[in-house]
Design a protein around this motif. Structure first.
Motif, short mmCIF file in Angstrom:
data_model
loop_
_atom_site.label_atom_id
_atom_site.label_comp_id
_atom_site.label_asym_id
_atom_site.label_seq_id
_atom_site.Cartn_x
_atom_site.Cartn_y
_atom_site.Cartn_z
N GLU A 88 0.83 -1.20 0.00
CA GLU A 88 0.00 0.00 0.00
C GLU A 88 0.86 1.26 0.00
O GLU A 88 0.56 2.23 -0.71
N LEU A 89 1.93 1.24 0.79
CA LEU A 89 2.82 2.39 0.84
C LEU A 89 3.50 2.61 -0.50
O LEU A 89 3.63 3.76 -0.97
N ARG A 90 3.93 1.54 -1.13
CA ARG A 90 4.56 1.63 -2.44
C ARG A 90 3.60 2.24 -3.46
O ARG A 90 3.99 3.12 -4.25
N GLU A 91 2.37 1.78 -3.45
CA GLU A 91 1.39 2.32 -4.40
C GLU A 91 1.10 3.79 -4.10
O GLU A 91 0.93 4.59 -5.03
N HIS A 92 1.08 4.15 -2.81
CA HIS A 92 0.81 5.54 -2.43
C HIS A 92 1.88 6.47 -2.96
O HIS A 92 1.57 7.56 -3.48
N TYR A 93 3.15 6.08 -2.84
CA TYR A 93 4.24 6.96 -3.24
C TYR A 93 4.59 6.88 -4.72
O TYR A 93 5.10 7.84 -5.29
N THR A 94 4.36 5.73 -5.35
CA THR A 94 4.77 5.57 -6.75
C THR A 94 3.60 5.56 -7.72
O THR A 94 3.79 5.74 -8.93
N GLY A 95 2.39 5.32 -7.20
CA GLY A 95 1.23 5.21 -8.08
C GLY A 95 1.19 3.91 -8.86
O GLY A 95 0.38 3.74 -9.76
N ARG A 96 2.08 2.96 -8.47
CA ARG A 96 2.17 1.68 -9.18
C ARG A 96 1.50 0.58 -8.38
O ARG A 96 1.73 0.44 -7.18
N SER A 97 0.65 -0.19 -9.05
CA SER A 97 -0.01 -1.32 -8.42
C SER A 97 0.38 -2.63 -9.07
O SER A 97 -0.27 -3.65 -8.88
N ASP A 98 1.48 -2.61 -9.86
CA ASP A 98 1.93 -3.81 -10.55
C ASP A 98 2.56 -4.78 -9.55
O ASP A 98 2.75 -4.46 -8.37
N ARG A 99 2.88 -5.96 -10.03
CA ARG A 99 3.46 -6.97 -9.15
C ARG A 99 4.81 -6.49 -8.63
O ARG A 99 5.64 -5.98 -9.38
N TRP A 100 5.02 -6.67 -7.36
CA TRP A 100 6.22 -6.18 -6.69
C TRP A 100 7.33 -7.22 -6.78
O TRP A 100 7.20 -8.34 -6.27
N ALA A 101 8.44 -6.83 -7.41
CA ALA A 101 9.56 -7.77 -7.58
C ALA A 101 10.12 -8.24 -6.25
O ALA A 101 10.67 -9.33 -6.16
N GLY A 102 9.95 -7.43 -5.21
CA GLY A 102 10.49 -7.80 -3.92
C GLY A 102 9.92 -9.09 -3.36
O GLY A 102 10.59 -9.80 -2.61
N LEU A 103 8.68 -9.40 -3.71
CA LEU A 103 8.06 -10.63 -3.23
C LEU A 103 7.79 -11.62 -4.35
O LEU A 103 7.15 -12.64 -4.12
N ALA A 104 8.30 -11.34 -5.53
CA ALA A 104 8.09 -12.26 -6.65
C ALA A 104 8.88 -13.55 -6.47
O ALA A 104 8.52 -14.59 -7.03
N TRP A 105 9.94 -13.52 -5.68
CA TRP A 105 10.81 -14.69 -5.52
C TRP A 105 10.27 -15.69 -4.51
O TRP A 105 10.66 -16.86 -4.51
N GLY A 106 9.38 -15.28 -3.60
CA GLY A 106 8.91 -16.22 -2.59
C GLY A 106 8.02 -15.57 -1.57
O GLY A 106 7.60 -14.41 -1.72
N ASP A 107 7.74 -16.29 -0.49
CA ASP A 107 6.83 -15.82 0.54
C ASP A 107 7.46 -16.07 1.92
O ASP A 107 7.15 -17.05 2.60
N PRO A 108 8.37 -15.19 2.35
CA PRO A 108 9.05 -15.41 3.64
C PRO A 108 8.12 -15.29 4.83
O PRO A 108 8.49 -15.67 5.94
N ALA A 109 6.91 -14.77 4.63
CA ALA A 109 5.97 -14.69 5.74
C ALA A 109 5.44 -16.06 6.12
O ALA A 109 5.29 -16.38 7.30
N HIS A 110 5.17 -16.90 5.12
CA HIS A 110 4.52 -18.18 5.39
C HIS A 110 5.37 -19.39 5.05
O HIS A 110 5.14 -20.47 5.60
N ASP A 111 6.32 -19.25 4.16
CA ASP A 111 7.12 -20.39 3.71
C ASP A 111 8.44 -20.44 4.49
O ASP A 111 9.24 -19.51 4.42
N ARG A 112 8.65 -21.54 5.22
CA ARG A 112 9.85 -21.64 6.05
C ARG A 112 11.13 -21.64 5.23
O ARG A 112 12.14 -21.06 5.63
N ALA A 113 11.10 -22.29 4.06
CA ALA A 113 12.28 -22.32 3.21
C ALA A 113 12.63 -20.92 2.72
O ALA A 113 13.81 -20.54 2.67
N ASP A 114 11.62 -20.13 2.37
CA ASP A 114 11.87 -18.76 1.93
C ASP A 114 12.36 -17.89 3.09
O ASP A 114 13.18 -17.00 2.89
#
Length: 339
Positions: free
Chosen positions: A105-131
Protein backbone atom coordinates in the motif's frame (compact mmCIF):
# COMPACT_ATOMS: atom_id res chain seq x y z
CA UNK A 1 6.60 16.83 3.27
CA UNK A 2 5.57 15.00 6.43
CA UNK A 3 4.07 16.91 9.36
CA UNK A 4 4.25 15.02 12.66
CA UNK A 5 1.88 16.36 15.30
CA UNK A 6 2.86 16.05 18.98
CA UNK A 7 0.57 16.21 21.98
CA UNK A 8 1.72 16.67 25.55
CA UNK A 9 1.86 12.90 26.11
CA UNK A 10 3.86 12.44 22.91
CA UNK A 11 6.53 14.88 24.07
CA UNK A 12 6.71 13.11 27.43
CA UNK A 13 7.20 9.74 25.70
CA UNK A 14 9.79 10.90 23.15
CA UNK A 15 13.29 9.51 23.63
CA UNK A 16 16.56 8.94 21.77
CA UNK A 17 18.12 5.51 21.15
CA UNK A 18 21.70 4.89 20.12
CA UNK A 19 20.99 2.31 17.38
CA UNK A 20 18.41 -0.21 16.22
CA UNK A 21 21.28 -2.68 15.98
CA UNK A 22 23.30 -4.34 13.22
CA UNK A 23 20.30 -6.05 11.62
CA UNK A 24 18.35 -2.81 11.47
CA UNK A 25 21.26 -0.98 9.84
CA UNK A 26 21.62 -3.91 7.42
CA UNK A 27 17.98 -3.53 6.33
CA UNK A 28 18.50 0.19 5.81
CA UNK A 29 21.81 -0.29 3.98
CA UNK A 30 20.12 -2.52 1.41
CA UNK A 31 17.78 0.33 0.53
CA UNK A 32 20.66 2.81 0.24
CA UNK A 33 22.68 0.34 -1.84
CA UNK A 34 19.86 0.00 -4.38
CA UNK A 35 18.85 3.64 -4.69
CA UNK A 36 19.35 4.40 -8.41
CA UNK A 37 20.07 8.06 -7.67
CA UNK A 38 21.11 7.72 -4.07
CA UNK A 39 23.48 10.06 -2.25
CA UNK A 40 26.81 10.20 -4.08
CA UNK A 41 28.67 10.24 -0.77
CA UNK A 42 27.93 6.49 -0.48
CA UNK A 43 29.33 5.64 -3.95
CA UNK A 44 32.64 4.29 -2.63
CA UNK A 45 30.88 1.96 -0.21
CA UNK A 46 28.41 0.88 -2.91
CA UNK A 47 31.24 0.02 -5.29
CA UNK A 48 33.09 -2.06 -2.68
CA UNK A 49 29.97 -3.98 -1.74
CA UNK A 50 28.98 -4.74 -5.32
CA UNK A 51 32.49 -5.89 -6.17
CA UNK A 52 32.84 -8.13 -3.13
CA UNK A 53 29.42 -9.67 -2.65
CA UNK A 54 27.67 -11.57 -5.42
CA UNK A 55 24.55 -12.15 -3.35
CA UNK A 56 23.37 -8.57 -3.78
CA UNK A 57 21.99 -10.05 -7.00
CA UNK A 58 19.80 -12.40 -4.93
CA UNK A 59 16.12 -11.69 -5.70
CA UNK A 60 15.44 -11.12 -2.00
CA UNK A 61 17.44 -7.88 -2.25
CA UNK A 62 14.55 -6.33 -4.19
CA UNK A 63 12.45 -6.60 -1.05
CA UNK A 64 14.29 -3.55 0.30
CA UNK A 65 14.15 -1.37 -2.81
CA UNK A 66 12.45 1.93 -2.10
CA UNK A 67 12.41 1.45 1.66
CA UNK A 68 8.76 0.39 1.78
CA UNK A 69 9.32 -2.69 3.95
CA UNK A 70 10.23 -1.99 7.58
CA UNK A 71 11.15 -5.38 8.97
CA UNK A 72 12.96 -3.60 11.79
CA UNK A 73 9.57 -2.92 13.41
CA UNK A 74 8.81 -6.64 13.08
CA UNK A 75 12.05 -7.76 14.74
CA UNK A 76 12.41 -4.84 17.16
CA UNK A 77 15.81 -3.44 18.17
CA UNK A 78 18.55 -6.01 18.72
CA UNK A 79 21.97 -5.33 20.22
CA UNK A 80 23.71 -8.18 18.38
CA UNK A 81 23.50 -9.70 14.93
CA UNK A 82 22.53 -13.12 16.26
CA UNK A 83 19.78 -11.65 18.41
CA UNK A 84 18.34 -9.80 15.41
CA UNK A 85 18.38 -12.87 13.18
CA UNK A 86 16.71 -14.94 15.87
CA UNK A 87 13.94 -12.35 16.10
CA UNK A 88 13.51 -12.50 12.32
CA UNK A 89 13.35 -16.29 12.33
CA UNK A 90 10.79 -16.24 15.13
CA UNK A 91 8.58 -13.45 13.74
CA UNK A 92 4.98 -14.58 13.36
CA UNK A 93 3.66 -15.31 9.87
CA UNK A 94 0.65 -13.05 10.30
CA UNK A 95 2.86 -10.22 11.54
CA UNK A 96 5.16 -10.42 8.52
CA UNK A 97 2.27 -10.80 6.10
CA UNK A 98 0.68 -7.69 7.62
CA UNK A 99 3.93 -5.77 7.10
CA UNK A 100 4.24 -6.85 3.47
CA UNK A 101 0.62 -5.88 2.79
CA UNK A 102 1.25 -2.47 4.33
CA UNK A 103 4.43 -2.09 2.26
CA UNK A 104 2.45 -2.74 -0.94
CA UNK A 105 0.00 0.00 0.00
CA UNK A 106 2.82 2.39 0.84
CA UNK A 107 4.56 1.63 -2.44
CA UNK A 108 1.39 2.32 -4.40
CA UNK A 109 0.81 5.54 -2.43
CA UNK A 110 4.24 6.96 -3.24
CA UNK A 111 4.77 5.57 -6.75
CA UNK A 112 1.23 5.21 -8.08
CA UNK A 113 2.17 1.68 -9.18
CA UNK A 114 -0.01 -1.32 -8.42
CA UNK A 115 1.93 -3.81 -10.55
CA UNK A 116 3.46 -6.97 -9.15
CA UNK A 117 6.22 -6.18 -6.69
CA UNK A 118 9.56 -7.77 -7.58
CA UNK A 119 10.49 -7.80 -3.92
CA UNK A 120 8.06 -10.63 -3.23
CA UNK A 121 8.09 -12.26 -6.65
CA UNK A 122 10.81 -14.69 -5.52
CA UNK A 123 8.91 -16.22 -2.59
CA UNK A 124 6.83 -15.82 0.54
CA UNK A 125 9.05 -15.41 3.64
CA UNK A 126 5.97 -14.69 5.74
CA UNK A 127 4.52 -18.18 5.39
CA UNK A 128 7.12 -20.39 3.71
CA UNK A 129 9.85 -21.64 6.05
CA UNK A 130 12.28 -22.32 3.21
CA UNK A 131 11.87 -18.76 1.93
CA UNK A 132 12.35 -17.42 5.46
CA UNK A 133 15.63 -19.38 5.70
CA UNK A 134 16.65 -18.09 2.27
CA UNK A 135 16.05 -14.52 3.43
CA UNK A 136 18.09 -15.10 6.61
CA UNK A 137 20.94 -16.71 4.64
CA UNK A 138 20.97 -13.85 2.15
CA UNK A 139 21.08 -11.25 4.91
CA UNK A 140 23.91 -13.10 6.66
CA UNK A 141 26.12 -13.17 3.60
CA UNK A 142 25.38 -9.57 2.75
CA UNK A 143 25.98 -8.33 6.31
CA UNK A 144 29.42 -9.91 6.48
CA UNK A 145 30.60 -7.78 3.55
CA UNK A 146 28.47 -4.63 3.62
CA UNK A 147 28.08 -3.83 7.32
CA UNK A 148 30.14 -6.05 9.63
CA UNK A 149 33.59 -4.72 8.56
CA UNK A 150 32.44 -1.23 9.54
CA UNK A 151 30.22 -2.05 12.51
CA UNK A 152 32.66 -0.93 15.18
CA UNK A 153 32.92 2.53 13.59
CA UNK A 154 29.17 2.66 12.91
CA UNK A 155 28.32 1.79 16.50
CA UNK A 156 30.78 4.37 17.87
CA UNK A 157 29.37 7.10 15.62
CA UNK A 158 25.77 6.30 16.59
CA UNK A 159 26.60 6.17 20.29
CA UNK A 160 28.25 9.59 20.01
CA UNK A 161 25.13 10.95 18.33
CA UNK A 162 22.86 9.52 21.01
CA UNK A 163 25.07 10.82 23.80
CA UNK A 164 25.05 14.32 22.35
CA UNK A 165 21.28 14.41 22.05
CA UNK A 166 20.88 12.90 25.52
CA UNK A 167 22.88 15.82 26.96
CA UNK A 168 20.63 18.30 25.19
CA UNK A 169 17.58 16.43 26.49
CA UNK A 170 18.87 16.51 30.07
CA UNK A 171 19.88 20.17 30.00
CA UNK A 172 17.23 21.78 27.79
CA UNK A 173 14.38 19.32 27.31
CA UNK A 174 12.86 17.32 24.49
CA UNK A 175 11.83 20.31 22.38
CA UNK A 176 15.47 21.39 22.17
CA UNK A 177 16.32 17.91 20.87
CA UNK A 178 13.65 18.20 18.17
CA UNK A 179 14.80 21.71 17.28
CA UNK A 180 18.39 20.47 16.96
CA UNK A 181 17.73 17.77 14.37
CA UNK A 182 19.76 18.03 11.14
CA UNK A 183 18.74 19.90 7.96
CA UNK A 184 15.51 18.54 6.55
CA UNK A 185 13.84 18.52 9.99
CA UNK A 186 12.06 21.66 11.26
CA UNK A 187 10.52 21.89 14.73
CA UNK A 188 7.61 24.32 14.84
CA UNK A 189 5.98 23.42 18.12
CA UNK A 190 3.93 21.28 18.33
CA UNK A 191 4.70 20.02 14.78
CA UNK A 192 7.85 18.43 13.38
CA UNK A 193 8.13 19.02 9.64
CA UNK A 194 10.26 16.55 7.69
CA UNK A 195 11.32 17.05 4.09
CA UNK A 196 9.90 19.53 1.61
CA UNK A 197 7.27 19.64 -1.07
CA UNK A 198 3.86 21.10 -1.77
CA UNK A 199 2.06 17.97 -0.66
CA UNK A 200 1.95 17.59 3.11
CA UNK A 201 0.97 14.35 4.86
CA UNK A 202 -0.18 14.95 8.43
CA UNK A 203 0.57 12.31 11.06
CA UNK A 204 -0.77 12.45 14.61
CA UNK A 205 1.19 10.42 17.16
CA UNK A 206 -1.90 10.04 19.33
CA UNK A 207 -0.08 9.78 22.64
CA UNK A 208 2.31 7.04 21.51
CA UNK A 209 5.38 9.25 21.52
CA UNK A 210 8.38 9.01 19.23
CA UNK A 211 11.71 7.20 19.32
CA UNK A 212 14.51 9.04 17.51
CA UNK A 213 17.04 6.55 16.15
CA UNK A 214 20.28 7.84 14.61
CA UNK A 215 21.27 5.86 11.53
CA UNK A 216 24.29 5.70 9.26
CA UNK A 217 22.43 4.16 6.32
CA UNK A 218 18.95 5.67 6.44
CA UNK A 219 18.66 7.95 3.41
CA UNK A 220 15.09 7.32 2.22
CA UNK A 221 12.11 9.66 2.01
CA UNK A 222 10.81 11.05 5.34
CA UNK A 223 8.83 8.32 7.05
CA UNK A 224 7.63 7.59 10.55
CA UNK A 225 7.32 3.88 11.27
CA UNK A 226 4.79 2.27 13.57
CA UNK A 227 4.90 -1.10 15.29
CA UNK A 228 2.49 -3.65 13.78
CA UNK A 229 0.23 -3.50 16.84
CA UNK A 230 0.25 0.31 16.83
CA UNK A 231 0.86 0.48 20.57
CA UNK A 232 4.59 1.17 20.76
CA UNK A 233 6.08 4.64 20.20
CA UNK A 234 6.56 5.56 16.57
CA UNK A 235 10.09 5.31 15.14
CA UNK A 236 11.90 8.05 13.22
CA UNK A 237 15.37 7.36 11.81
CA UNK A 238 17.66 10.39 11.71
CA UNK A 239 20.56 10.33 9.20
CA UNK A 240 23.89 11.19 10.81
CA UNK A 241 26.21 11.15 7.75
CA UNK A 242 25.83 14.01 5.31
CA UNK A 243 29.24 14.62 3.71
CA UNK A 244 31.75 12.47 1.87
CA UNK A 245 34.25 13.02 4.67
CA UNK A 246 31.81 11.79 7.32
CA UNK A 247 30.98 8.70 5.27
CA UNK A 248 34.64 7.96 4.63
CA UNK A 249 35.37 8.29 8.34
CA UNK A 250 32.83 5.58 9.20
CA UNK A 251 32.55 3.34 6.13
CA UNK A 252 36.23 2.71 5.58
CA UNK A 253 38.36 0.66 7.90
CA UNK A 254 41.99 0.08 8.58
CA UNK A 255 41.07 -3.60 8.72
CA UNK A 256 40.88 -3.74 4.92
CA UNK A 257 44.59 -3.04 4.64
CA UNK A 258 45.51 -4.74 7.89
CA UNK A 259 43.79 -7.96 6.88
CA UNK A 260 45.95 -8.25 3.79
CA UNK A 261 49.05 -7.85 5.93
CA UNK A 262 47.74 -10.34 8.48
CA UNK A 263 47.25 -12.94 5.75
CA UNK A 264 51.01 -12.94 5.21
CA UNK A 265 51.61 -13.29 8.92
CA UNK A 266 48.92 -15.76 9.94
CA UNK A 267 47.80 -17.33 6.68
CA UNK A 268 44.66 -16.40 4.77
CA UNK A 269 42.13 -18.58 6.60
CA UNK A 270 43.51 -17.83 10.06
CA UNK A 271 43.49 -14.10 9.33
CA UNK A 272 39.90 -14.39 8.15
CA UNK A 273 39.07 -16.28 11.34
CA UNK A 274 40.48 -13.48 13.47
CA UNK A 275 38.56 -10.93 11.39
CA UNK A 276 35.30 -12.91 11.68
CA UNK A 277 35.61 -13.14 15.47
CA UNK A 278 36.43 -9.44 15.62
CA UNK A 279 33.28 -8.54 13.70
CA UNK A 280 30.93 -10.53 15.95
CA UNK A 281 32.02 -12.88 18.79
CA UNK A 282 30.84 -16.37 17.88
CA UNK A 283 30.86 -20.10 18.56
CA UNK A 284 33.10 -22.56 16.71
CA UNK A 285 30.19 -23.77 14.61
CA UNK A 286 29.27 -20.24 13.59
CA UNK A 287 32.93 -19.53 12.81
CA UNK A 288 32.98 -22.60 10.56
CA UNK A 289 29.94 -21.23 8.69
CA UNK A 290 31.55 -17.83 8.22
CA UNK A 291 34.79 -19.32 6.92
CA UNK A 292 33.05 -22.07 4.93
CA UNK A 293 35.26 -24.72 6.51
CA UNK A 294 34.62 -27.81 8.63
CA UNK A 295 33.96 -27.52 12.36
CA UNK A 296 37.22 -29.34 13.08
CA UNK A 297 39.17 -26.86 10.94
CA UNK A 298 37.50 -23.86 12.58
CA UNK A 299 38.26 -25.25 16.03
CA UNK A 300 41.90 -25.78 15.06
CA UNK A 301 42.27 -22.19 13.84
CA UNK A 302 40.60 -20.89 17.01
CA UNK A 303 42.98 -22.95 19.16
CA UNK A 304 46.03 -21.44 17.45
CA UNK A 305 44.65 -17.91 17.82
CA UNK A 306 43.87 -18.53 21.50
CA UNK A 307 47.36 -19.89 22.22
CA UNK A 308 48.80 -16.77 20.59
CA UNK A 309 46.74 -14.61 22.94
CA UNK A 310 44.64 -13.11 20.13
CA UNK A 311 41.26 -14.47 21.21
CA UNK A 312 39.70 -15.75 24.40
CA UNK A 313 37.34 -18.70 24.63
CA UNK A 314 34.58 -19.27 27.19
CA UNK A 315 32.55 -22.47 27.40
CA UNK A 316 28.76 -22.33 27.79
CA UNK A 317 27.37 -25.83 28.07
CA UNK A 318 28.43 -27.79 25.01
CA UNK A 319 29.36 -24.67 23.02
CA UNK A 320 32.43 -22.45 23.19
CA UNK A 321 32.29 -18.73 22.46
CA UNK A 322 35.25 -16.85 21.00
CA UNK A 323 35.98 -13.12 21.28
CA UNK A 324 38.99 -10.89 20.67
CA UNK A 325 41.53 -10.01 23.33
CA UNK A 326 42.94 -6.47 23.36
CA UNK A 327 46.03 -7.86 21.61
CA UNK A 328 43.88 -9.44 18.89
CA UNK A 329 41.87 -6.27 18.42
CA UNK A 330 45.01 -4.15 18.17
CA UNK A 331 46.57 -6.52 15.64
CA UNK A 332 43.42 -6.65 13.56
CA UNK A 333 42.84 -2.89 13.60
CA UNK A 334 46.47 -2.08 12.89
CA UNK A 335 46.77 -0.04 16.07
CA UNK A 336 49.59 0.13 18.54
CA UNK A 337 49.14 -1.28 22.02
CA UNK A 338 52.22 0.44 23.37
CA UNK A 339 51.61 2.85 26.26
Amino acid sequence: MLRVHFGREDLARTRVMDTWGPLGETFLSLTTLQQPAGPAVFDGWRQRVRQMHRTVAHPAAALFQGGFVDLFTVTGPAASWEEGLEALRAAGSDLMAQEFAGARELREHYTGRSDRWAGLAWGDPAHDRADRRALVDFLGGYYRVAVAPYWSGIRTRLQQEQAGRARVYAEQGVEAVLAGLPPGFRWRSPILEIGRGRRADDLHLGGRGLVLVPSVFYQSRPTVFFSPDGQEPAVLFVPVLRTAGEVAGVLTTTQEGSLKALEGLLGRTRARALDAIGQVPCTSSRLAERLDVSLASASEHATVLRRAGLITTIRHGSAVHHSLTPLGAGLLNGTSLAP
